[in-house]
Scaffold this motif. Sequence first.
Motif, PDB file in Angstrom:
ATOM      1  N   ALA A 408       0.822  -1.216   0.000  1.00  0.00           N
ATOM      2  CA  ALA A 408       0.000   0.000   0.000  1.00  0.00           C
ATOM      3  C   ALA A 408       0.861   1.274   0.000  1.00  0.00           C
ATOM      4  CB  ALA A 408      -0.925  -0.001   1.215  1.00  0.00           C
ATOM      5  N   GLY A 409       2.174   1.111   0.020  1.00  0.00           N
ATOM      6  CA  GLY A 409       3.052   2.279   0.009  1.00  0.00           C
ATOM      7  C   GLY A 409       3.082   3.019   1.330  1.00  0.00           C
ATOM      8  N   ARG A 410       2.822   2.297   2.422  1.00  0.00           N
ATOM      9  CA  ARG A 410       2.860   2.927   3.739  1.00  0.00           C
ATOM     10  C   ARG A 410       4.132   2.500   4.469  1.00  0.00           C
ATOM     11  NH1 ARG A 410      -0.622   4.790   1.190  1.00  0.00           N
ATOM     12  NH2 ARG A 410      -2.716   5.381   1.846  1.00  0.00           N
ATOM     13  N   PRO A 411       4.901   3.472   4.995  1.00  0.00           N
ATOM     14  CA  PRO A 411       6.095   3.089   5.753  1.00  0.00           C
ATOM     15  C   PRO A 411       5.705   2.271   6.983  1.00  0.00           C
ATOM     16  CG  PRO A 411       5.930   5.491   5.504  1.00  0.00           C
ATOM     17  CD  PRO A 411       4.648   4.909   4.995  1.00  0.00           C
ATOM     18  N   ALA A 412       6.549   1.312   7.315  1.00  0.00           N
ATOM     19  CA  ALA A 412       6.263   0.480   8.486  1.00  0.00           C
ATOM     20  C   ALA A 412       7.502   0.401   9.365  1.00  0.00           C
ATOM     21  CB  ALA A 412       5.828  -0.916   8.052  1.00  0.00           C
ATOM     22  N   VAL A 413       7.252   0.304  10.674  1.00  0.00           N
ATOM     23  CA  VAL A 413       8.324   0.209  11.664  1.00  0.00           C
ATOM     24  C   VAL A 413       8.107  -1.078  12.449  1.00  0.00           C
ATOM     25  CG1 VAL A 413       9.390   1.314  13.655  1.00  0.00           C
ATOM     26  CG2 VAL A 413       8.420   2.723  11.834  1.00  0.00           C
ATOM     27  N   PHE A 414       9.185  -1.850  12.619  1.00  0.00           N
ATOM     28  CA  PHE A 414       9.086  -3.165  13.263  1.00  0.00           C
ATOM     29  C   PHE A 414      10.032  -3.209  14.465  1.00  0.00           C
ATOM     30  CE2 PHE A 414       7.072  -5.303   9.580  1.00  0.00           C
ATOM     31  CZ  PHE A 414       7.389  -4.399   8.569  1.00  0.00           C
ATOM     32  N   PRO A 415       9.552  -2.960  15.665  1.00  0.00           N
ATOM     33  CA  PRO A 415      10.407  -3.153  16.834  1.00  0.00           C
ATOM     34  C   PRO A 415      10.397  -4.626  17.240  1.00  0.00           C
ATOM     35  CG  PRO A 415       8.362  -1.989  17.407  1.00  0.00           C
ATOM     36  CD  PRO A 415       8.223  -2.461  15.997  1.00  0.00           C
ATOM     37  N   GLY A 416      11.543  -5.145  17.643  1.00  0.00           N
ATOM     38  CA  GLY A 416      11.600  -6.534  18.095  1.00  0.00           C
ATOM     39  C   GLY A 416      12.662  -6.679  19.168  1.00  0.00           C
TER      40      GLY A 416
END
Length: 582
Positions: A408-416
């Motif tokens: 969808a062209g949305r930036p995503a952030v993945f904390p782990g």
Amino acid sequence: MLTPVRVADFVLDAIAARVGAVEPEQGGALLGLPGLDYVTEFIHDGGAATTGTRYQNTDWLIAAIGAREAATAARFKGIVHSHPRGMPVPSSQDQAEYAESLRLNPLLARYLAPIVTHDVDTPLAGHEVRLGPARISFYGAERASDGFVLAPVRPVVVPVARMLRRAGARPEGDPAAIDVEGTTLLATHAQLPGLGAVTLLLGADFPATAPIVLPEHGDGPLALGWDLGVPAVERLAGAVLALRRGRARDREGRDASHRVEAGAEDQTATETVRRDPAALLFARTEGILLPTLADRSVLIVGAGSVGSYLAEVLARSGVGAFTIVDPDDVEAVNVGRSAYRVADVGLGKAFAAAEIVLAVNPSARAGVHAARHEDVDLAALVTQADVVVVATDDPQAQARVGHFAYRAGRPAVFPGLYQGAQGGEVIIAAEGSACFACATGGVRADLQETGSGEVAARTDYGTGRLIAEPGLLTDVHHVAAIAAKAALGLLHSPDDDVAAARFAHGILKAGTTYAVFGHEPDYWIFAELMRATPAQYAYQSLWLTVSGRSDCPVCGDPAGRTDPSASQEPDVDLIRALRDGA
Ligand SMILES: [Zn+2]
Ligand SMILES: [Zn+2]
């Protein structure tokens, strides 16, 4: 095709668990609201003597139908049974039985005869619904001058159980048909977050109209704001949240009037916050954040220790709209390692997180989905969001939500986090950068190659849990804080001349989108890297350059990318029910 039949979703779940769970043949009775084409109950004929191709209902089932009709307002509607793979139509023997059933039940206008088959390899027709790894094909037999007419029937699934689940409700068993002053309603007892024990009464026209909610302790029915503009499954969740917000405001109002007595100064501050919360929220972040955050929307998938903290930080930073997805309830053990309070125990995490958001900024909007990521319309949710925060600890969920966001062209952030929060990571993915799967795959492969394989093996990766071990909240916060800063930056445009935007968009521009953190001395490669540097201890970080594969279906060459919406994944919920024999 004959007129549609409405079927409550929990009836389909029950059929899936009993008839869909085993190879042919199995069967049972369908009951529903009298005089209506509405199926609200399934009785499994567990003791039937069946063969691979044949189901014959038992006398026990006939007696059970009679007992149910005597005890409740539900009435017999037909029989469902399964067929061998690839035979989703009634047999001639079945049809003889339909004729007999119509003869024996003169009050029955239409005999419903759905067929369950154990395959979903071919596309579903209009009279079919998926049942996990099975399908159910609806047929109805109606009287005609020369016998009866058998035709496919379109089913309309009424989302009762799913709606309750999304509202964080815990129902006591499935709803049952009861008669209230001549009207048949579906009734169920449930615990509703913040409202306690209630009785829910659903009319035949639900979900077009709101259920009647009767608190078991307290006054009469609660008036629910029933928003027909949102999907049916979300309406109860929205109505309950609005109700609770209203109550919180009343409480606040009372508190404010106490403060009027205490001193005019406090009241002025309260009034200012209420009139223009953003004015205060931004008083100390000028040059770092922009007030445009009030118009930005974030989707948070997972509201555990990381997600609840992120919701709070982003709300305090002035983000205006939140959608929070999490199927779990707050438990007492969560309080020591999340933003939740003891008062939140028992609430759905998505609700409790939304309440934190609204307590911080009453003018924010918060949408709640007490559901797993598989059970929400991810394509729609990511499109509505400006930034996606993937705060779930399930790598498969991270990859899946990441796929939708990238698409969808949305930036995503993945904390782990891993190894009891001794180490952690933050991955940023946006168009032009490596996707989550490429970033993690590459770095994890590098770990193996550079002789750090032992460390890689000791992480929780691959087990399906990243934060399974106990870890210190401060260490969780360290990673979550960096994810929050990245999210805040990505909620700005690359041209916005504020520090947060420069931080996040600078990372994207440099391609250093995989950050690793050490929270303990000598963690992973930091001991090696920092050997010659005096006074190095923790916390350390490294921002690694990662690249996507050109053949990656998420971030690779655009022509080869796949649409995650198109992948027909089985209904995990139903499969779980099948496995547990629920
Ligand atoms: Zn049959
Ligand atoms: Zn990729």
